[in-house]
Write an enzyme that holds these catalytic residues in place. Structure first.
Site, PDB file in Angstrom:
ATOM      1  N   HIS A  91     -46.051   0.824  13.811  1.00  0.00           N
ATOM      2  CA  HIS A  91     -46.618   0.020  12.722  1.00  0.00           C
ATOM      3  C   HIS A  91     -47.884   0.698  12.202  1.00  0.00           C
ATOM      4  CE1 HIS A  91     -48.663  -3.254  10.628  1.00  0.00           C
ATOM      5  NE2 HIS A  91     -47.462  -3.769  10.467  1.00  0.00           N
ATOM      6  N   GLU A 139     -43.541   0.395   4.635  1.00  0.00           N
ATOM      7  CA  GLU A 139     -44.694  -0.410   4.228  1.00  0.00           C
ATOM      8  C   GLU A 139     -45.813   0.497   3.730  1.00  0.00           C
ATOM      9  OE1 GLU A 139     -45.070  -4.291   6.727  1.00  0.00           O
ATOM     10  OE2 GLU A 139     -45.652  -2.629   8.013  1.00  0.00           O
TER      11      GLU A 139
END
Lengths: 220, 220, 220, 220
Positions: A91, A139
């Protein structure tokens, strides 16, 4: 079935008792929609949620080591043993080295865990897809928590990420994250070819989490 | 009362069901001896142990952030909320930056959590003591998991660490770790001025964990 | 003699030919003032500056390893061999683990290099001083590059850092950094007990670097 | 033309005066063989070698930032400005995060620098190739410095890495590293499809560096 995975992050609003309540809300909503829904609470909240809520639970991170002389680490084997479904990997708030992403994807495959490798642009999506994880979640970091969905701000990033990933390995599913705040954003992501979305602040930081999630999945 | 803290690490023998069983064994033994005994299991095992075993539970690590937009992190506030007593900080297998050690020690004080800062030699012990944690645990890295106790291999390291720490701040307690495998090692550490010991493989990797721990605390 | 050390950072304005020109300007100015003046250019600019400018040259960082099988690392021994005077250690833009700061301070002492350990508040200053480096440079991170001098924004941080450091080891010199932009700031830092200042953007990013530095040391 | 790149690492035998001497020896040998030969000395040795030896000089590492407020970092732009040809990226002794490898490969392309991304197995080779660097250099970490060449120990790793990389992008050249100690090893690597080799200890740590290199390129 398109996927909706909700990252509880380290938000106070997604920790402890509130994590459990949110997990239950997600479970309830998941029964009314045609999405595959799953959640990613913090390590300390995982065990109770796994025991008491019938929903797929992901970790937010795993360490690229096996059982052994390591301190403060959570291994893939520990996740498996606790009944966790899989984990976010790399992430943008927990970036990993390439060799460690590879280790985790490969170990997850061996253990039957689901890998969701997060990436920040088209070329890292291509690289991540080359490792053959179950999911790649694109993202753009500048949009995380912005309320501006990548599907609107940079639709070509989503489209090209999907193309790039599927071009490398058609089996890899592509999630779209960062800034998704409405059902329209979710639909737009899917229209651009995404297999689902990765949500966080849009749900967890909402004044009414359940209502926000209902809106996000088209129930309102 | 001298302290005995047991780091379960990421050992398979100290994870999952075995963590719970070991926690119960430690609790049982703690009632028969004049030591303060506590344990440090991995994050995923903490919640159930805290709920079902009446013993002080430490984390093996905490991240130097507060609630917020962080992924895969465990904050001091989360530990507090779960009923955790404190945490190891800067273990040699999870080294931290100086500013982060400082953040954690200071935040722990604010939250009423107990800080155990691990160090590797006399000068880092002095530096850690300057941050005024509850404990400093000195563990020469080359002795970790070696079965050779620092109290025997380098008694002057223990003695000088105790002197260094107390010279900076007499309130700081000093634990002695790395290689402690027998009751004699524990006694030797205490004789050198240590306020207790930090154990790991000597207990967790023992073929009979309970027996090993009984021997380590002088019950056999 | 009070010290003025100028960190060229990775600023384009302090790299390559401009680094050499700036080094010469610092040298020239240093001959007109009663300050000890030194500079910290990037690794690639160090060799030529050391050869062609008669001024003390510091590195901005050193890696906590010795000669050996390491890639992309600069060891204290290499710095020594190149005629470097010392190095910044643990700058807020290059934070290090406690054990590595300790390694570097100790290795620098052995090699006769000057250590300047950067810290972010009073307690990390105390911890750094406990390692007995030559200098501790206190720079509250929120003020770096702000143009707001710590000596004005938080004078008590400077005063208490000086007290904390000297309380631990009176031999350790304390520099004051972050936001210093005028001669008044320099004087204020010294009045608060600092042994000098650590400059960067105030000089390197100035439209007229030489003029800015002359002002900073009171020549204008 | 097949490539031979020599990583001087942080070996004392490849630093300072010895780096310059070795660079000259490589240059001399390069004129007698049909290999493209280049070297990767440490940052501090790069400037003088670039100035005084007519050979392609690579860095061992670059940081994934541009000119700006960074301390202790070497940016791609600085390398370019110093006349450096390119850099190793993600060496097993200096592993990088996926997003940073991507940043560097892309920035290098923009600046006309040559990127050599190091990998540890077939799947990371595939991922690295997906970023379209100039070279991928496969080095199984367990063989680095071992004297056991990957071309002998695990020939299928070399073959499959070449296939994997070319399958993703036929333009990407594949180097083979780790343990290469003889001309036979070099030939074997090339026979397995490699576009060249990445050498280090086999040359730099040899008692007679020049002779070792002559043997490695088939001059003896």
């Amino acid at each position: 079935m398109k996927a909706v995975i909700i990252n509880f992050k380290a938000y106070g609003e997604g920790s402890g008792e509130r994590a459990l309540a949110l997990a239950k809300a997600v479970k309830e909503i998941s029964e009314k929609v045609d999405f595959y829904m799953a959640i990613a609470p913090n390590f300390l909240d995982i065990p109770e949620i796994v025991k008491s809520v019938d929903i797929d639970v992901f970790a937010q991170h795993a360490d690229a080591v096996s059982y052994g002389s390591h301190t403060g680490r959570i291994t893939p084997e520990m996740l498996k043993e606790k009944g966790v479904k899989g984990s976010l990997i790399n992430h943008s708030e927990r970036r990993l080295r390439l060799a460690d992403i590879d280790y985790l994807v490969s170990k997850f495959k061996e253990l039957g865990l689901t890998s969701v490798v997060c990436t920040n642009n088209v070329s890292t999506t291509r690289a991540a897809a080359a490792l053959s994880p179950d999911y790649v979640a694109i993202e753009p970091p500048e949009l995380i928590g912005s309320g501006i969905p990548v599907s609107k701000a940079e639709p070509e990033v989503v489209e090209n990420s999907v193309k790039a990933a599927k071009g490398i390995n058609p089996e890899v599913k592509v999630l779209c994250g960062a800034g998704i705040a409405t059902y329209e954003d979710v639909v737009a992501a899917i229209d651009l070819g995404a297999d689902g979305v990765l949500l966080a602040s849009g749900v967890v930081k909402a004044s009414d989490q359940k209502r926000a999630l209902e809106e996000l999945v088209g129930l309102r």
